[in-house]
Structure formats: C-alpha cells, structure tokens
Design an enzyme around this catalytic site. Sequence first.
Site, PDB file in Angstrom:
ATOM      1  N   GLU A 199      69.428 130.539  49.451  1.00 22.95           N
ATOM      2  CA  GLU A 199      70.491 129.822  48.748  1.00 22.95           C
ATOM      3  C   GLU A 199      70.223 129.540  47.272  1.00 22.95           C
ATOM      4  O   GLU A 199      71.149 129.574  46.469  1.00 22.95           O
ATOM      5  CB  GLU A 199      70.754 128.487  49.464  1.00 22.95           C
ATOM      6  CG  GLU A 199      71.306 128.673  50.857  1.00 22.95           C
ATOM      7  CD  GLU A 199      71.199 127.396  51.679  1.00 22.95           C
ATOM      8  OE1 GLU A 199      70.060 126.953  51.916  1.00 22.95           O
ATOM      9  OE2 GLU A 199      72.225 126.837  52.052  1.00 22.95           O
ATOM     10  N   ALA A 210      70.166 127.276  55.716  1.00 22.59           N
ATOM     11  CA  ALA A 210      69.419 126.389  54.827  1.00 22.59           C
ATOM     12  C   ALA A 210      68.215 127.082  54.193  1.00 22.59           C
ATOM     13  O   ALA A 210      67.229 126.439  53.866  1.00 22.59           O
ATOM     14  CB  ALA A 210      68.978 125.115  55.566  1.00 22.59           C
ATOM     15  N   THR A 246      68.765 118.891  56.402  1.00 23.59           N
ATOM     16  CA  THR A 246      68.761 117.421  56.379  1.00 23.59           C
ATOM     17  C   THR A 246      68.852 116.873  57.801  1.00 23.59           C
ATOM     18  O   THR A 246      68.521 115.719  58.041  1.00 23.59           O
ATOM     19  CB  THR A 246      69.912 116.883  55.515  1.00 23.59           C
ATOM     20  OG1 THR A 246      71.112 117.551  55.881  1.00 23.59           O
ATOM     21  CG2 THR A 246      69.615 117.150  54.058  1.00 23.59           C
ATOM     22  N   GLN A 266      74.588 133.696  63.406  1.00 24.29           N
ATOM     23  CA  GLN A 266      73.381 133.198  62.751  1.00 24.29           C
ATOM     24  C   GLN A 266      72.671 132.160  63.611  1.00 24.29           C
ATOM     25  O   GLN A 266      71.536 131.794  63.308  1.00 24.29           O
ATOM     26  CB  GLN A 266      73.744 132.541  61.411  1.00 24.29           C
ATOM     27  CG  GLN A 266      74.182 133.505  60.337  1.00 24.29           C
ATOM     28  CD  GLN A 266      74.694 132.781  59.109  1.00 24.29           C
ATOM     29  OE1 GLN A 266      75.849 132.907  58.752  1.00 24.29           O
ATOM     30  NE2 GLN A 266      73.843 132.023  58.439  1.00 24.29           N
ATOM     31  N   ARG A 290      76.339 129.655  52.166  1.00 17.97           N
ATOM     32  CA  ARG A 290      75.192 129.751  51.255  1.00 17.97           C
ATOM     33  C   ARG A 290      75.175 128.647  50.186  1.00 17.97           C
ATOM     34  O   ARG A 290      75.941 128.709  49.227  1.00 17.97           O
ATOM     35  CB  ARG A 290      75.231 131.128  50.599  1.00 17.97           C
ATOM     36  CG  ARG A 290      73.923 131.559  49.965  1.00 17.97           C
ATOM     37  CD  ARG A 290      74.067 132.984  49.467  1.00 17.97           C
ATOM     38  NE  ARG A 290      72.805 133.584  49.085  1.00 17.97           N
ATOM     39  CZ  ARG A 290      72.666 134.867  48.744  1.00 17.97           C
ATOM     40  NH1 ARG A 290      73.693 135.659  48.756  1.00 17.97           N
ATOM     41  NH2 ARG A 290      71.488 135.349  48.416  1.00 17.97           N
ATOM     42  N   PHE A 295      75.965 134.743  55.462  1.00 16.77           N
ATOM     43  CA  PHE A 295      76.177 133.825  54.330  1.00 16.77           C
ATOM     44  C   PHE A 295      76.617 132.438  54.773  1.00 16.77           C
ATOM     45  O   PHE A 295      77.230 131.701  53.999  1.00 16.77           O
ATOM     46  CB  PHE A 295      77.199 134.409  53.343  1.00 16.77           C
ATOM     47  CG  PHE A 295      76.990 135.869  53.036  1.00 16.77           C
ATOM     48  CD1 PHE A 295      75.853 136.291  52.370  1.00 16.77           C
ATOM     49  CD2 PHE A 295      77.910 136.824  53.444  1.00 16.77           C
ATOM     50  CE1 PHE A 295      75.641 137.627  52.098  1.00 16.77           C
ATOM     51  CE2 PHE A 295      77.700 138.162  53.189  1.00 16.77           C
ATOM     52  CZ  PHE A 295      76.565 138.579  52.521  1.00 16.77           C
ATOM     53  N   ARG A 342      75.116 117.309  51.424  1.00 20.31           N
ATOM     54  CA  ARG A 342      74.285 118.155  50.564  1.00 20.31           C
ATOM     55  C   ARG A 342      74.858 118.246  49.148  1.00 20.31           C
ATOM     56  O   ARG A 342      74.117 118.423  48.183  1.00 20.31           O
ATOM     57  CB  ARG A 342      74.071 119.544  51.165  1.00 20.31           C
ATOM     58  CG  ARG A 342      72.960 120.328  50.467  1.00 20.31           C
ATOM     59  CD  ARG A 342      72.594 121.614  51.189  1.00 20.31           C
ATOM     60  NE  ARG A 342      71.539 121.441  52.172  1.00 20.31           N
ATOM     61  CZ  ARG A 342      70.238 121.650  51.937  1.00 20.31           C
ATOM     62  NH1 ARG A 342      69.828 122.050  50.754  1.00 20.31           N
ATOM     63  NH2 ARG A 342      69.356 121.468  52.879  1.00 20.31           N
ATOM     64  N   GLU A 369      77.384 130.794  61.137  1.00 19.80           N
ATOM     65  CA  GLU A 369      76.545 129.724  61.665  1.00 19.80           C
ATOM     66  C   GLU A 369      77.268 129.029  62.814  1.00 19.80           C
ATOM     67  O   GLU A 369      76.747 128.948  63.921  1.00 19.80           O
ATOM     68  CB  GLU A 369      76.185 128.724  60.559  1.00 19.80           C
ATOM     69  CG  GLU A 369      75.259 127.628  61.072  1.00 19.80           C
ATOM     70  CD  GLU A 369      74.743 126.703  59.974  1.00 19.80           C
ATOM     71  OE1 GLU A 369      74.800 127.069  58.798  1.00 19.80           O
ATOM     72  OE2 GLU A 369      74.279 125.608  60.317  1.00 19.80           O
TER      73      GLU A 369
END
Lengths: 493, 783
Positions: free
Chosen positions: B733, B531, B462, B213, B358, B244, B326, B248
């Site tokens: 998400e 995100a 963020t 990703q 996710r 998902f 988060r 990442e």
Amino acid sequence: MGATIRRELRFILNGQDIALTGIAPDQTLLDWLRLSRQLKGTKEGCAEGDCGACTVLVGRLTPRGSLVYESVNACIRFLGSLDGCHVVTVEHLSASEGHLHPVQQAMVDFHGSQCGFCTPGFIMSLYGLWMQTPSPTDQQIETALQGNLCRCTGYEPILRAARAISTYGGTDGDPLLRERETMIKRLNGLRDGARVEIGEGKDLLVVPADLDDFASILEASPNATVVAGSTDVGLWVTKQMRDITPVVFITGLDEMKSMTMTDGLVTIGAGVTYSDAVSVLSQHIPSLAELIARIGGQQVRNMGTIGGNIANGSPIGDMPPPLIALGATLTLRRGAKRRTLALQDFFVAYGKQDRQPGEFIEAVHVPVPQGSEKFAIHKVTKRRDEDITATLGAFRLTLAEDGTVASACIAYGGMAATPKRAFAVEAALIGRPWTEATVEAAMEKYADDYQPLSDMRATAEYRALVAKNLLLRFYMETTSRPAPVKVSRYEAA
Amino acid sequence: MNKHTTELNFQTITGGVHSSPRHDSAHKHVSGTAVYIDDIAEPFGTLHAGLGLSSVAHGILKSVDLSAVRAAAGVVAVLTHDDVPGVNDISPSYMNDDPVLASGKVEFHGQPIFCVIAETREQARRAARLAKIEYEELPAEIDIWDLDVSTHRQVVTPLTLERGDAAVALADAPRRLNGRMRLGGQDHFYLEGQVSLAVPGEDDDVIVYCSTQGPSETQHMIAHALGVPSNAVTVEVRRMGGGFGGKETQANQCAAIAAIAAKKLKRAIKIRLDRDEDMVATGKRHDFAIDYDVGFDDEGRILAIDYTFALRAGFSADLSGPVGDRALFHCDNAYFLPHVRAKSAPLYTNTVSNTAFRGFGGPQGMVGAERVIDEIAFAVGKDPLEIRKLNFYDAMGVDGERNLTPYHQKVEDCIIQRIVAELEESADYAGRRHAIQEFNDKSRFVKRGMALTPVKFGISFTKTESNQAGALVHVYTDGSVHMNHGGTEMGQGLHLKVAQVVAEEFQIDLDRVKITATTTAKVPNTSPTAASSGADLNGMAAQDAARQIKERLIAFASDSYKVSRDEILFLPNRVRIGSVEISFAELVKKAYMARVQLSAAGFYKTPKIHWDRSKGRGHAFYYYAYGAACSEVSVDMLTGEYIVERTDILHDTGRSLNRVIDIGQVEGGFIQGMGWLTTEELWWDGKGRLRTHAPSTYKIPLASDRPKVFNVALTDWSQAYEPTIHRSKAVGEPPLPLGLSVLHALSDAVASVADHRICPRLDAPATPERVLMAIERLKAEKG
C-alpha cells in the site's frame, strides 16, 4: 446472380483448419476459443473491447493478396467475420518447442507481469507490433498498447520489455513469419467466391460472396444486422444481450475496402478500417490520421470501420464532425441503385439517419483541404487515449486576401443529439478579420448552436466552455505562435 | 578457473532473500498457461449462475415474479433468499446487514435479488433479465456531500482521535483557516472479475475455488450462509488476476451463492460476473468529504487542527468502520500535529457498500493532510515543500517533542527528512522550480506545475487479531520442499517472497521450494492478504516452520554424527556436520530413515502492537514505511487536459526481500494512486445508477498516461527499525499515495494563473474538467 452457397464457415486456428456448421450468428470468438476449444490463454476482462485481455491476432489477405496480422478483441469479434482468416492465439507462440518467444521472454525478463491476467493480451499486442515494427519508438509502443489495460505494473516494465524484444534474436524462429508463404496459400485455398450461409430464417448467418451479393441480400432482408467491424454491434450482444439475427457479415468484402484519391477527393470504402485508412490519410489529411490514433485502442482500430462509425449515427462518433467540416458526401446504395448525400444531411435526429430500409453506405468521399485552407480537429476526453469524446470540434477555414474570413465550416460532436454544424459561430466569423477579437465575439455564439447535456463524461458547462475554447485554440495554432497552444505527449513529427 | 567458479556458485544459493528472482509464475503468465479460477477444468455437469440485480436504489420488494426466468432456455433453478439454508448474511463485521440475496427490500441499484442457474453462462445471464419485479420506491441518499454528519445515520460507531486541546489551540492560533474537500472513490478494476467455482462433496462438504484475498473469511462466510460448520467448507485459490482489496470481502457473495447452489443442486456451479455487474454490484474505495479547520503560525507551522472525515459507506457496514479509522490514522501523514481532533463519519447511503482498497482509507487521510499543507503554504506565501519540511515529525534518533501521533503512538523510525532531501537533490527540485517559473512566464496556454509529496504509512492491521499468520512446510525425502501459508497471490509476488525466506532458511536453491495454492485445509484461520502485511506475517510464519524442521535436523545430525550443535552449519545446498559435508537432500534422507518428522506448522504474531478504539490510544502500528514522489505536469489552460512530464520517486522498503518485485509494487502503486486522483471518476446519476461501470466509461491509466520520464529508486540504506522478516518493510500500500504528487503538481499549475496567491482547492479526481473549472475559478477570484 446465384452465387454458390457454402454452408460452413472456414478459417484457420493457429495451425489447424476449422470448418464450422452449427454456430450461432452472434457467437463471439472469445467464447468459442475458451468454451469450445478449451484455449484458456485468452482472457475476458471486460467483454466490450476496452481492456485487451482477450487480444488475439487475425491474419487476413489484403485485396492486394498480401497477408497482414492484426491485433483484435476476441470478446466482440464474431466468428462469422472470420471466414478465410487465420486466428492466432497466445498458445501458438511457444507451443512448438516449449521455449518462449522473444516477446514472451522479454516480458519475463523485464518483469512485465504481476497478476498476469492481462499479460496474454499484452503479449499478443506486442507480438503484432513487433512483426510490423521490430524496433518501435515509445510512441509506437504506447499507441499499440492503448487498448491493453494493466492494473498492476504501471506499464513501465512492459515498456522496458517492448523496447528490448528485438535484442532477443531475429525473426527466424517466429511461427508466423516462418509459415508465411504456406499460410498465404492456405488462405487463398479458402477463397472459393461462395456466399456462406449458416442456419436459416431468424438464425441466419450470411457472409456475402461480394458487394453485389451483399446489396441484393440486404435489399431482400432489410432488417438484417449488418456487421463490419463489430466494435459497436459486439456490445449489443455481450452487454445488452440483444437479438441481432439475421446477421450479414461484410467484414471481408474486398470491394468495400478500397481507398482512392482522385481530383482532390479521397474516396473511402465503407469497409475500410481505421488502421487501413491511416496510411492514406496521413499523406492527404494528416490531422484526420492523428485523430484516428485517439479512437479506441489498436485492436478496435484494426476492426472498426469508418463507414460503421458514420452508419451507427452516434452523436459522439469521432469521424462525422471532421468529415462534415471537410464537406464529405456519402454514396448510399440499395440493390443496384445509388444516391449521393451530403454527410451533414445524413444525421436527421438522435438515433435516426437518412437511410432507407435495405440501403447501406457504400463509400464516403472526402475533399482534401487545399493549401490555403486551415483545417484542424480537437478532441477532448477525460483520459487522453482510448476514450470516448466529451467534446470534439473540427474546423475548416479560408481567408480572403484582405485577411478576413472567406469561409468557415465548423462541426462538433458531443454537443448535440447528432454531429452538428456550428452555423451561428460560422456566421460570426465570415467576412470579419481573422483576429482574436473576432474569435472572442464568435465564442459568444456557441450558445445559439449548442445546448449540450451533462453526463458521466462531462457536464454541460464544461462542454460549452471547452467547445468555445477550442475555437480559440484553432485561432492560435493557425496564427503560428512560438509557445505551445496545447499539451502534447509526443514531440511533433 | 572451473574449480573457482564452482566454489563461488557454491557459496550462495540462488533466490535467497535480498536477491531478485523474477515472479515465479512469469513464464506461465506470458504463455497463457497460468490457471485462474475460470480456467480450471470444469467438473462434468458444471452449471452456471447469473444474477438478477435491483433496478432501483432503495425500495420495498412488492412482488418478485420469476416465472419467465424459470421458463427460459437452459434454466435449471432460480434461487432467492429463501434458498439460503443458513443465515442470509455475509457481513464481515458481523453486523448482519449484508444479505447474500436481498430479502424484502433493496438498498442500492445493482443489489443482487436472485440467482439463476442454467446450463450455460449466457443462458443464465439472458434469463436473469426476464424477471418482473415491482418495487415500492423509497427516498434514496446517494451522495454524502450535503449530508449532516451529526444527524445522518452512520453504519458503525465512528472514531474520534484527540490529543491536546484542538479547540483552545485553534482559538489561540495566530492564523486560522478552514475548508472542505471532495475526494472521489475508486473501482478496483482488477482485470479478473469476481469468480467462484463450487464443487459439492459428500455430507455437508463443499470445495470452493474462489478468487479471494481472504480464503478463511470466505470459508467462514460460506459456512455461515450454508448453516454448516467451517470444517465442511474448503476454499482454495492459487492466484488472483488482481485484488487490490476488492477481493477481501467482496469475493464472499459469489462464493456463498455458488456454494449454496452447488449443495442444493448437487452439481458444480460456476459464477463469474460480467464486468458491468462486477462494477455495479461490488464495493469500491470510499469517497470522502473532508472538513478541516487549521491553526498555524506565520512561518506555516501547524498548531492545531480539527478534521471531519465523512465517508460514503454505502448500504452496509462492510469495512467502512476500519477504513474510516485508517483515514484518521493517516490524517497527519508525515506531520506532527500539536493539537488535534479528528473524527470519522461512515455515512449510510443507498449505494453499493464500499470496502477495502489498497491503502484502506489511509490515502484519503493523507489527501486531507496535504490539502491542509497547501492551504497553509498559500496563506503564508511559501512553496508547499517548505511547509511540508517545517512540519515533519522528528527524525529517527532525535529525541524531541514532535513525535507523538494523534493516536498517542510515538514515531520512532521517521526517515522522511532524509528521503525528501535525497529526492529534492536527485530530482533537482530547486532548478526545475525556477525553470517552470520561466516557462510559465512565457507560455499563455500551457502551464507547468510541480509538487514533491511525502508518504508515511502505518504497517499492521488495526484489528489486533488479524496480525497473525500460519504456514505449513513439508520437506520430502529427496530434499524438495513444499510450502504453504495463509497469504494469497494476487500478482504482488508474495508466494515468491515467502519461498525466498524458506530457501534462505534451509540454504537451498529457490527452485527446490514448491509454491502451492492457498487453501483453508492446510493453514486454518488466516487473515486476509491485506494491509500490506502478506510478506511480513507469512514470511515469519514460514520461517518459523522451516526453523522447526531445521532444529530437528540439527538435533538429529548432532546425535547421529556425535558433534555439538554449533558444529552444524547449513551451507548453500549442503550441510557441514563437524568436518563432514553432505548435501541437504542426503541429510534429509538420513533423518527420514531415523524417523524424524519433516513437516511443521509455523506461526507468527506481530509483537508490540495494541489498540484501544474506545480510548483512541495505542501502539497501532508495528512500524512505518516511508517514501516521497516529485511530479511535474503540463496543463492545457483551454481544456484542462494535462500530461505528467516527469516523476521521481524514492521509496523505503527496508532491506528489500526482492528489489525487482518491490520496484514493481512502487511503480504500479504510484500509477494506481495517480489514476485514482486524476481520470478515474465514479459517476452516479440522479437515480443512484453508477454510469461509469465499464472501461468504456471508467478510465484507469494507460501506458500513455505514465510520466514521460519516470525514475523510481528504493532507499538502499534503510532497514526496518523493528525485527521484521530480514528487516524488510511492507510495500503493497505505501506507494499508492505517492500519486498525490500528481494531484498537487496539477494544483501548482492551476495556481500559476493567479500568481500562486490563491489556493486552487483542486478536488479529486482532478479530471480535465475539474482542472479547467479550478482554472476558471481562480481567474475569476483573481479579478
């Protein structure tokens, strides 16, 4: 004696005749398709028969000579089991004219794919369903898709597609239906009655010519791995990387696929798959047929055999508890010698069964519950479908005219090292009135019968509690209450 | 008639924004011709890698004897940490705590220690099992439940959010209660596991085809591990078989290993993890232990709250810091918290390092918020939905006092009131609440439950620097367009949405825009597709690129046709220049002949946002996405088994770029969230071995787990409050936490055994076992 020996494996892949000589006995269909044939449409998602990304269809001639196509997991299917079969991959559906098959077009139009990795497997499962049931109910669709995991769509669009397939036109242009008669001829042409032997010594792959041939082969090589459905042995190879050679494939032995009903006894050949068994069982022992719909996915049910589920001796196999409760017996065979054994005596200890070297299960004989008998099976799992048992209880009970319990036979899976009778519970029921008070008293006896373990499927406490509660559920459902006694996704048929 | 039809067709392009073309690869998915990494034709001589994994959870590597591995059939080479030419680290947070291959010690069961390269994948896998490794075992921390957050090692500096004075307000509150919740993690279970194919080039060069990703981050990690500049490494991905969040950072290890082996052996190397290895050796959604202490009034209005969100980070930092952050950013869900203190505690454990999934901690924060709502509802004896509505942030347009988040951002776009009101109506909440009560009164062994839960989800990374994107658009002389951007396709339809934006900009049919693989060689330094930002960021960047070319075309046309710029109009597939209309292709051809540049790099950075972590203040999110779900369940009182009878969803995607794609995200996200909170259970044994490491033991939802009735709708009236791409909203998400409605419906059914007087405190995942044990607990407490 002396079956002719053929030293090549023959089957048909999509349209093409295949004859293989130098293959490993544990070569999986999936790896062969992807690595040797460069057919990359069939995917590997789990290599253990649970996700369905590798789904292909296998066409085979039934003992009656008709041709059936069934979805199977290519990841745990060995090439050796395919002699005389027709293997159909996703590439076969739209190859000829390039335009999409109704099954594919519906999936496109209803947005049934997102990442697309599971999609060829869904296509093949839906294709198998559509051939047999062009206008399926939601229950039939969901049952056919129990062995296909999708992580993106949430399945709703796939269901929409599945409901709509038959609106995309008839079956005229379908490649398998169009070629059906020709294919039957071609497959019959592959049946030469020979034993197939590939490799030698340790690396031997054998497909026996017939049942007697198998019996003599196994007697001579008692250490050979016998493979029928390969839904368990497949994982020995793909996950444990065990050496399973030499291997004897009995998948195609017609003589082990018969089911007969005589004198209140259903005899199931050890090679009968779950799917084969459903139609007969749903007539005679419907609850057993309903249980089968919760074993594995459709692909596993199309491959796995009832004989294999017994032979492998697992404490969480789903067939043994109900068959024990029904008083089933086994025919065990070694060479030409046969013996009969009560199923409950077959399971000696964890990993140990009463089976001699060179001996195999030939058939299981299941008494059909009589009208006055109450019989039920309850399987409890983390996820309702395609999950392995946490606790499974099977109950058979008869009442005397005065309403007391005349006989009770109760067996559980997941509660001990083997499938096991609940003798203490039975004793607490027999001779007493069939009332909730009796049941509650009997529930206290479970601790005498079972000391279950904790594992990733359930804790010991949960198993112990649910096992007891299933007896209460059995009581409630046998005393015809108006309110539901359990949750159910589908309305009763 | 004919003329009229032509005229109509000519008035719109096919596949522009706010239309619903199907997924661009759908026909390839269904025919098995879509190419994933493992399907790429292998270069001649490709070798295959297998991993040797740790068999203990924590230990010193006393001796690693790989002689049998080297001697095994087909083995070409065996690599250990000594073979890493650059830095033996792929830590995405630059903590230097994430080795490519373990060195000196292992910190979780399943950690890669060495890598075997063999002629076939099977040979590599078999050989990897022949290692003789001796460990000096060390004590291992597996679970976080009993860890002391004030003393236990944390993998990164935790975050505290504070607004008002929670301690004082709690002490003054008329009602107060506290509790603790266990919330399980989740495996991504992307259908395509981790896979990379590395092809060595000349000098330091290597091309890695990787299911990632974050191609740029993968590129940088490979360069870091190889000790070469980033310009030597190209990472490419056309599509993933699901991500998902699990690809990442978790794609980097396989990519680095493949690249290292490829450079060392000068052969192409492929590594594809087996499902069991993938689940054991790569990170997952964090499980949490959530402590809450809440003060409220007799009506059920929250006055103050003090939260601790402890999360199982695993052995390294990975993304645990921002995931914990988060969670705090969403500990309010859609509710105004007058006084709040919330802290995270990313705890070190000897388990695989947990990562993005996710929602990225957001859903876990919201689970905490909804548990608190439940507690209050039972305490004051009201329907939880009443408590929810009582505590919402002020609605958009109401300039009241109840709009400040715990991180001091003003909520300006709150539409949850309208969403919940419409859903209550369409799902007949009141009527069914009554019917459920009647059903339960008559039914002893099956009880029904229902819950309606809201979602407010903050959109933006963020990490401020991640909120940028690039795109590259070429127009060829025949008027066809080639589009590339930094986002990756994992099934969510991102490429399609961005192509729709480009088609819209040029006013050409969608099929004139070519979708291409994401590659670091075309668009550099991109953010991971995460995100929910893919379409927001890359759509804008691609629009910027298209606009630059369009500007040049306008300038050229104005010049060459001698008309003013405002007399030039891009109409569907044609351009009006003064009184003349020519096709788009014709204009392009003419521009080319006049030597106009027909290629542009676009760029976008999200405005307005800022975030100061040290102060816990900022405008962390550009905007919020909203939604709500109402679920009804049936629960078996003897076994805890359950059925989801019905779910109704109303979800906000602003002015949707593509409704069918967005509905797919909502349906799929809900089911994934439901799976997380119901049957998906990660179970480690006493030795730290994950025992649910394959679909046989780890149970994601099936088709037969869908709600029996499943109604999904998008808000057709909402549009993004900020000028997002065509006023659409992110959708990756936000739908996932809609699955909370199922958890709370189960809780509601459980509560019926004690006449809704005791809060069930149902933990997650709410497996049949947890449900039954909660039933038993309530029966006992009820007395």
